[in-house]
Design an enzyme around this catalytic site. Structure first.
Site, PDB file in Angstrom:
ATOM      1  N   ASP A  45     -24.661 -24.860 -15.894  1.00 16.05           N
ATOM      2  CA  ASP A  45     -23.428 -25.623 -15.987  1.00 16.05           C
ATOM      3  C   ASP A  45     -22.665 -25.387 -14.672  1.00 16.05           C
ATOM      4  O   ASP A  45     -22.991 -24.462 -13.940  1.00 16.05           O
ATOM      5  CB  ASP A  45     -22.658 -25.077 -17.186  1.00 16.05           C
ATOM      6  CG  ASP A  45     -21.277 -25.635 -17.280  1.00 16.05           C
ATOM      7  OD1 ASP A  45     -21.150 -26.855 -17.116  1.00 16.05           O
ATOM      8  OD2 ASP A  45     -20.343 -24.866 -17.505  1.00 16.05           O
TER       9      ASP A  45
ATOM     10  N   ARG B 244      -9.542 -30.418  -6.342  1.00 12.37           N
ATOM     11  CA  ARG B 244      -8.960 -31.306  -7.349  1.00 12.37           C
ATOM     12  C   ARG B 244      -7.589 -31.722  -6.847  1.00 12.37           C
ATOM     13  O   ARG B 244      -6.794 -30.884  -6.434  1.00 12.37           O
ATOM     14  CB  ARG B 244      -8.747 -30.556  -8.657  1.00 12.37           C
ATOM     15  CG  ARG B 244      -9.997 -30.045  -9.287  1.00 12.37           C
ATOM     16  CD  ARG B 244      -9.603 -29.128 -10.417  1.00 12.37           C
ATOM     17  NE  ARG B 244     -10.751 -28.875 -11.262  1.00 12.37           N
ATOM     18  CZ  ARG B 244     -10.713 -28.977 -12.566  1.00 12.37           C
ATOM     19  NH1 ARG B 244      -9.598 -29.297 -13.177  1.00 12.37           N
ATOM     20  NH2 ARG B 244     -11.782 -28.745 -13.270  1.00 12.37           N
TER      21      ARG B 244
ATOM     22  N   ASP C 181     -19.051 -33.338 -13.557  1.00 11.11           N
ATOM     23  CA  ASP C 181     -18.256 -33.794 -12.424  1.00 11.11           C
ATOM     24  C   ASP C 181     -18.744 -35.114 -11.843  1.00 11.11           C
ATOM     25  O   ASP C 181     -19.829 -35.578 -12.145  1.00 11.11           O
ATOM     26  CB  ASP C 181     -18.301 -32.756 -11.302  1.00 11.11           C
ATOM     27  CG  ASP C 181     -17.370 -31.622 -11.582  1.00 11.11           C
ATOM     28  OD1 ASP C 181     -16.553 -31.782 -12.501  1.00 11.11           O
ATOM     29  OD2 ASP C 181     -17.469 -30.597 -10.912  1.00 11.11           O
TER      30      ASP C 181
END
Lengths: 361, 1191
Positions: B428, B645, B728
């Protein structure tokens, strides 16, 4: 290690305080049931204990082989010498002791009533120092057969109290409802050949005392147990026993009942406690009573001295020499290999070895 | 504490207005009273006759597997579910019959020992659980007694309906319904770490009707709760409270679950709803998944082989036995051949006339006799070893994470050796590769980019492009040493109050004000140092508040209506306190993608402060607010490329009139209780969130975890393939891929995507086939690309993994289709790294299954979140990151580690070692049992196959348990070919496990052959050296017992010395166990031999009186032991010379290194490998690539 100092904090009473304690691996605290490792330090838990193991470098390989051969070859020589020192006279008599006419049916002869006496002459080829051990050797006789081995009652042999413990002894357990002492197939098939020796016509004393193991006499065979109903069954096996002598004194029986491991075996018959000189002739008058003919077993009479290594057997010496020799050869081979063909890069034959990386250990 | 005082009197519930007023789904509540929703709780009235009638379980909890009563039968049953144990049990029963070659107790004893040991282990584990239960059951809690006072009682005495009072930092004893708390609006904070591992505080609300003073809550009677039956859903609760003729719906917001903890609240009062095993946490307790390792599965096959060997040799023996037995009586049946056996009066087992039957019985006997080929203690030993290995994994300091105080945890011990065979890692991203803790690194204010720091992604990209690693080294040095969590921003223009000198100071001020005000964080002032920390809902938000604090906008207090900041005035440069009146919070939601607050500033102007995703924010800008739009967009793009981000920051001034009108509408919407209330609120919020003025954007880094790139690099050097499955965006995923060196410079990227316009149109038309075809085409193209590379480079290529595959979620859906999955897998297996973007949890699990079943190789899945659970359970090994994102992943995992980088050690060190150890151990086990078992067989041949064992019964029974087991366990627990440091230094060593070299059939059969050869050497040398001649000076000859002891000693010496020469790690423990085992054998011989002869039978005094004084016995021992080891030793010497294994070379290298470092002055250990290591490694690599091409 610093971690060891961070041991559990003082106020570990309530659960919340315990929760705040570091979970850093310290020492094994919960496995105490499996192994109490708590006292061992973190070198242990981190698996960093000092270890030493020589790796198989050429030097190690060659020196290991060399050392083994250097130790083994002398050991082999010593063993061989010890074996060579032993003087052994072996006389196979099972065939010769049957009168020529009866040889077509030996079993009938041995089971018949004809006299079984037989004279043999042995020549001493080398001086034999006392004590000289007299053995009888039987071959192809399976004293190690499971049925045979089990067919005895140790408790009965030990004490008169257990006279009736004969369940393992079938079919030689009782005679006419009375327990046989000693019961079982082993005792029943007791060797019944006898040997009388004389040297140059003077009788040669054969001491039949002290041929059994001390522990057997003292602990396995009771001195209050007397033979009862022995060989009284419908079929007689081997020798009979004197019912007035306790089992612990019946050394022939004790020797016989210590069963042999292999189908070829010797049993101690007695000891000659005088030296025999080179060239002596020994007359043996033997009673060829024992039936080995029905299962084509051989019978031999053996006179032998002993060395510190026991009786005559070159095998040990030869084996030591062989293994030592092989090691020496290997040491040599490896030396040559390392010299001639050191592990080097790009060798085509080496490459092909490496093609298949599987296998090997 | 003073901190708590301040909270008093404020209606925190307002801040969370959206949550607490969420309409309850009518559907759920209508079910109350029906099936599954039948629970009735009489509050504060547990003695009510109706309540008694319901007879709910008490709060007593027992997590034990067994009780005192059922322990014996139940654990026995568990034991005999194993086939091998059943076999031994049957043997034990049959051993009471005359068929048995040995006495029954000697068979029963080891079986009982083995079973007993396992049962003791079970018992101890259960006892531990029991102790925990007792501890939990006897904890104290305050419960409202009949006299109306709270009095202490034990947890286990709680009943449904009891009113309990729980103080700060105490655990809730059962599932409670929150009635009231020390806060007057009835809120409380709980920490649910024990439930889901989340450490942040969660807010719970009491119903307004019940949130009354403590004194009046005591009189809370007559309330009846009707709710759902016990279930395992932690985050749902359906129920109603009937009180004073009214019905009040209940939600999870009122539930306080057992094992969570009260925080930041002085006390609460609640009513017990679920007790004991009915509580959600107990309902949730499940057994860890049970998986079996490949080695164990292969071991079963070997056991079958051994069974076949057993049957073959037993059968051979039986045939011979039958023939010999038949001949015991002459054909006419009159004469006996072996008369001493009395074949005329024998039992059926030796009956010559029924030889076939006799040989059949003999077959059964032989099955028992040669049962020693099947190692009785193997399973137990492996179990013990694995548990100990797990302890070592748990104890590893190198895998302990100090910051979170978490050591590695092996949650199951079944899979230790599987760790050494991992071929593919499926990982992950968020929280696994990254920290999931946000750091404020950059911002763009009014078109100017601030923030000098380099993100790891940037550094990695620069590195890839061959630029110098840190072009701004000097600047970074200038960075203030104080490091603040969540803040990694440095820019000389802004920090230390320098921003006031900037031309756009006013905008900068506005920008940070927004960050300081627009959030839902709660400050927590440390009473002593005055330092402020924040409890925030999301890490992003915390990062913003921290950033604004660091830059001079310190948010220090929040009340129901006010937010207070310490600010630096940009004109005077002085620190002033400013208080903003908080009017409304428009919460963040995933559909809105933004959050706003409406405040009145000290100048009495109304401001709407807003932050949100670029996609929603730019369209809400006012015409005059777009001044810096172009620059900001440019910056946002750059930030995204750097793996950051971004959020857009904007504000507007609202005039009073507009606000009043909007507020009316908004409050209206809020008080509605219709289904579409949420939509109406959103719409209302929408109306005011417009005409915004752009201030800039923030960039927050989700930092890569420490050491991730190195770890991935090492793992890929070890030949392990790494797949990243992330949710993502493709760009972010690719950049992260570069950052963590998953994608490298010189690697060719194969991108499979559906993000092209023409495909999108196809998709819109619903033309699935066309889309699938496009995917197929892309796969084919990728394939031909890899194929082309393979042919040009040929076998001599140095980099077989030149491709990286990137595939997005939509394409993945098609690629995972039955028709395409093969091609997809083939392409993927040709690539060194694979990145799947935008993948859903289900896709993650599907991909894992595809890799697992498609390649047949060992897969390891690693993840930290609930979305990874499927993947973790699907993979051969699931590794959970015990990080911030809760415990679900850990609960579903087989191993839990705190950081991704620990995976390197877990696999390369522990995995490698455990694999080695278990493989070696099993091989050795079979070796030692074959050595032993075959001596029995050879002896049989010399005892006319009658089934007589060569040894005393008890020697045999103790063989597996006492004389040979401890060294094997030591091997299984401690052996290591090379040290941990070298394991990590030469990662390619790991391939030994992946290619399963140590447990290949050749090797297993080699060991077996070695066992058989050893047995032959032992037997034939022994019987020939101590044949029929006297074996002592006193003329005594060898009998059954002496031969047995001598041969048995040879076996014990041989197998133990074999162990000594085949292990690689020789510490005092090994010395202890190996030589100790031999010592134990002699000790046993002496003790057993001194027992009365009826018991010791053939062993009576055999050592002391008979064999010890005989030099030939000792000489035989030396000869046999050396000879039996000679073949192996020679083989090994040859092997090391001609076909060295990888670890051999590394060990050699290490030795020469140590030797040389003594003579050389240079202290540094050179990273250079000697030629032969390079050579072998080269071959290993070539082999790897060859293997890949087969796939």
């Amino acid at each position: 290690m610093s971690s060891n100092t961070a041991s559990s904090s003082a106020g570990s009473g309530d659960s919340s305080a315990a929760r705040k304690n570091s979970k850093r691996p310290k020492c094994i605290d919960y496995s105490s049931a499996l192994l109490s490792l708590t006292l061992l330090d973190s070198k242990f838990t981190q698996q960093e204990l000092p270890a030493c193991k020589p790796i198989l470098t050429p030097g190690w390989v060659i020196s290991t082989f060399l050392i083994v051969s250097v130790i083994f070859i002398p050991l082999g020589v010593i063993s061989l010498f010890a074996s060579q020192d032993v003087v052994e006279i072996v006389d196979r008599y099972d065939n010769d002791c049957i009168p020529a006419p009866a040889r077509t049916n030996k079993v009938a002869f041995i089971q018949g009533a004809a006299p079984k006496s037989c004279n043999r002459t042995l020549t001493v080829t080398k001086r034999m120092k006392q004590p000289i051990y007299v053995y009888y050797q039987l071959e192809n006789f399976y004293q190690n057969h499971r049925r045979y081995v089990k067919s005895r009652s140790d408790s009965q042999l030990r004490s008169p109290k257990f006279e009736n413990q004969i369940s393992a002894c079938k079919p030689e357990d009782d005679a006419g409802g009375k327990p046989i002492v000693p019961c079982g197939l082993i005792a029943w098939s007791l060797f019944n050949g006898t040997y009388t020796l004389s040297r140059n016509n003077t009788p040669l004393a054969v001491n039949k005392k002290g041929i059994a193991w001390k522990s057997d006499k003292e602990h396995k065979f009771g001195n209050k147990v007397f033979p009862k109903n022995f060989q009284k069954g419908n079929l007689t096996g081997g020798a009979t026993l004197n019912p007035d002598i306790p089992l612990s004194e019946q050394e022939d029986l004790i020797v016989w009942m210590r069963t042999a491991a292999l189908p070829t075996f010797r049993k101690l018959y007695g000891k000659i406690e005088t030296d025999l000189e080179n060239g002596d002739t020994i007359q043996v008058t033997l009673q060829n009573n024992y039936n080995t003919y029905s299962f084509s077993g051989n019978k031999k009479l053996v006179l032998s001295t002993t060395s510190w290594l026991g009786g005559k057997n070159d095998f040990l010496g030869i084996a030591y020499l062989t293994v030592g020799g092989i090691c020496f050869f290997l040491a040599l081979a490896f030396t040559i290999m390392y010299l001639v063909k050191p592990r080097r890069l790009g060798d085509p034959s080496y490459l092909s070895w490496n093609r298949n990386p599987g296998g090997g250990r | 504490m003073a901190g708590e005082r301040r909270h008093k009197g404020m209606r925190l519930s307002k801040l969370y207005s959206f949550k607490c007023l969420k309409p309850f789904s009518k559907e759920d509540h209508s079910q109350i009273g029906s099936r599954g929703y039948s629970r009735v709780v009489f509050c504060n009235d547990p003695d009510n006759p109706e309540a008694l009638q319901l007879n709910y379980r008490g709060n007593y909890v027992s997590t034990t597997k067994y009780t005192a009563a059922n322990f014996i039968p139940k654990s026995l049953f568990e034991q005999f579910r194993r086939v091998a144990n059943i076999y031994f049990l049957v043997v034990a029963f049959v051993s009471f019959s005359p068929l048995a070659p040995y006495t029954a107790p000697s068979v029963l004893a080891p079986l009982l020992f083995v079973i007993g040991a396992t049962m003791v282990k079970e018992g101890v584990e259960d006892l531990r659980r029991r102790r925990q239960d007792i501890e939990a059951n006897n904890r104290r809690v305050l419960v409202l007694s009949k006299n109306g006072e709270f009095s202490e009682t034990k947890w286990k005495n709680l009943r449904v309906g009891d009113l309990v009072k729980v103080h700060k930092d105490e655990y809730f004893p059962a599932d409670l319904l929150l009635l009231s708390s020390s806060y007057e609006d009835g809120v409380c904070y709980v920490e649910t770490m024990n439930l889901d591992g989340e450490t942040n505080l969660k807010l719970k609300h009491a119903l307004e009707i019940t949130s009354v003073e403590e004194s009046s809550i005591k009189n809370f009677r007559g309330g009846v709760i009707k709710c759902e039956d016990p279930n395992e859903h932690l985050y749902s609760f359906v129920g109603t409270l009937h009180y004073q003729g009214q019905q009040y719906p209940l939600s999870p917001q009122q539930m306080l679950l057992r094992d969570s903890k009260l925080r930041n609240t002085d006390f609460i009062v609640g009513v017990v709803v679920f007790t004991g095993h009915d509580t959600k946490v107990m309902q949730n307790a499940t057994d860890p998944p049970s998986k079996r390792s490949k080695i164990e599965r292969k071991m079963d096959k070997i056991v079958y082989i051994l069974f076949s060997i057993l049957i073959v040799i037993a059968f051979t023996g039986s045939v011979f036995f039958g023939i010999i037995t038949r001949r015991d009586v002459t054909d006419d049946g009159k004469k006996m051949r072996r008369w001493y056996l009395r074949p005329d009066r024998t039992t059926v087992f030796y009956e010559p006339r029924r030889a076939v039957l006799a040989s059949f019985f003999h077959f059964l006997t032989a099955l028992m006799l040669y049962g020693y080929l099947i190692p009785i203690s193997l399973y137990v030993s492996i179990e013990v070893v694995k548990v100990l290995q797990s302890i070592f994994i748990n104890q590893d300091q190198e895998m302990y994470h100090e910051e979170t105080d978490r050591p590695a945890r092996a949650r199951t011990s079944n899979l230790n050796e599987e760790l050494g065979q991992v071929d593919t890692i499926l990982s992950d991203k968020t929280g696994t590769l990254t920290c999931n803790s946000m750091e404020f690194v950059k911002c763009s204010i009014s078109g100017t980019a601030y923030g000098r720091g380099m993100t790891e992604v940037e550094l990695a990209l620069r590195k890839q492009k061959g630029m110098s690693m840190r072009p701004q080294d000097d600047e970074i040095k200038a960075n203030p040493t104080k490091s603040v969590k969540g803040f990694n921003f440095w820019d000389e223009r802004v920090v230390d109050g320098q921003w006031i000198n900037q031309p756009n100071a006013e905008l900068i001020q506005k920008f940070f004000r927004v960050l300081a005000i627009c959030h839902t964080a709660i400050p927590d002032v440390d009473g002593e140092s005055g330092e402020i920390s924040y409890e925030a809902e999301s890490p992003d938000e915390a990062a913003f508040v921290i950033a604004s604090r660091e830059l001079g906008f310190e948010f220090f207090a929040r009340s129901q209506t006010h937010i207070s900041l310490h600010e630096i005035d940009h004109v005077s440069g002085e620190k002033v306190d400013r208080v903003y009146e908080l009017l409304h919070v428009l919460e963040f939601s995933s559909s809105r993608k933004r959050m706003s607050v409406i405040v009145r500033n000290p100048e009495n102007r109304l401001l709407l402060l807003s932050k949100g995703a670029d996609s929603v924010m730019f369209e809400r800008l006012a015409k005059h607010g777009r001044q810096f739009e172009r620059e900001t967009k440019e910056h946002i793009k750059r930030y995204a490329e750097a793996g950051l981000r971004t959020l857009v920051i904007a504000y507007r001034e609202v005039d009073e009139e507009e606000y009043r009108m909007w507020e009316e509408e908004f409050l209206n919407a809020k008080t509605l209780v219709t289904e579409d209330r949420d939509a109406l609120i959103d719409a209302a919020a929408d109306k005011i969130e417009k005409d915004l003025i752009l201030l800039g954007s923030t960039a927050v880094e989700d930092k890569l975890q420490k050491g991730v790139p190195d770890c991935i690099e090492k793992l890929s050097q070890a030949g392990v393939k790494i797949w990243v499955l992330t949710g993502d965006k493709t760009e972010t995923a690719i950049n992260i891929g570069y950052a963590c060196s998953l994608l490298r410079e010189g690697m060719e990227k194969i991108l499979i995507t559906l993000d092209s316009p023409d495909i999108e149109t196809l998709e819109k038309q619903g033309d699935k086939d066309a889309v699938a075809k496009s995917i197929k085409k892309q796969l084919r193209e990728g394939m031909s690309q890899t194929a082309a590379a393979a042919t040009t480079d040929d076998s001599a290529n140095e980099k077989p993994e030149m491709f990286g595959l990137v595939i997005d979620g939509k394409s993945l859906t098609f690629a995972l289709d039955k028709k395409l999955e093969k091609e997809f897998l083939e392409l993927a297996s040709r690539c060194g790294s694979v990145i799947c973007c935008r993948s859903s949890p289900k896709q993650k699990a599907l991909v894992t299954r595809l890799v697992k079943s498609g390649t047949g190789r060992t897969t390891l899945a690693i993840g930290d979140g609930a979305n990874d659970v499927g993947m973790l359970q699907e993979a051969d090994i699931g590794v959970g990151i015990s990080g911030a994102e809760g415990m679900q992943a850990v609960m579903a995992s087989d191993f839990a580690i705190a950081q991704f980088r620990f995976l390197e050690r877990l696999l390369l060190v522990h995995g490698h070692w455990c694999y080695r150890r278990i493989a070696m151990m099993i091989c050795y086990f079979f070796y030692k049992n074959l050595t032993f078992g075959f001596t029995l067989f050879w002896y049989e041949a010399y005892a006319s196959f009658s089934g007589k064992p060569a040894y005393n019964d008890w020697y045999m029974s103790c063989y597996n348990v006492f004389f040979t087991s401890l060294p094997v366990i030591a091997l299984g627990v401690f052996d290591q070919d090379v040290s941990a440091r070298l394991c990590l230094k030469y990662p390619l060593l790991y391939q030994e496990g992946v290619q399963n070299i140590l447990f290949s059939w050749e090797r297993i059969l080699g060991w077996m052959l070695n066992g058989i050869i050893s047995s032959m050497i032992i037997f034939f040398l022994t019987i020939n050296t101590i044949a029929s001649q006297a074996f002592r000076k006193d003329g005594q000859v060898v009998d059954y017992s002496v031969l047995g002891v001598t041969m048995y000693s040879c076996v014990v010496w041989t197998v133990n010395c074999q162990m000594a020469i085949s292990i690689n790690y020789f510490t005092w423990i090994q010395h202890c166990f190996i030589w100790g085992s031999i010592g134990v054998w002699y000790l046993f011989l002496v003790i057993y031999g001194s027992l009365p002869p009826t018991f010791s039978t053939t062993a009576y005094q055999v050592f002391v009186e008979t064999s010890a004084p005989s030099p030939i016995c000792w000489l035989t021992l030396v000869l046999v032991t050396f000879s039996a080891l000679l073949p192996y030793f020679t083989y090994r010497a040859f092997q090391i010379k001609f076909r060295p294994m990888y670890h051999d070379i590394i060990v050699e290298q290490r030795r020469t290194e140590r030797f040389e470092s003594g003579t050389r002055t240079a202290s540094a250990v050179s990273g250079e490998l000697p030629v032969q290591v390079e050579f072998t490694l080269h071959h290993l690599k070539a082999n790897l690539s060859r293997r890949d091409s087969w796939n």
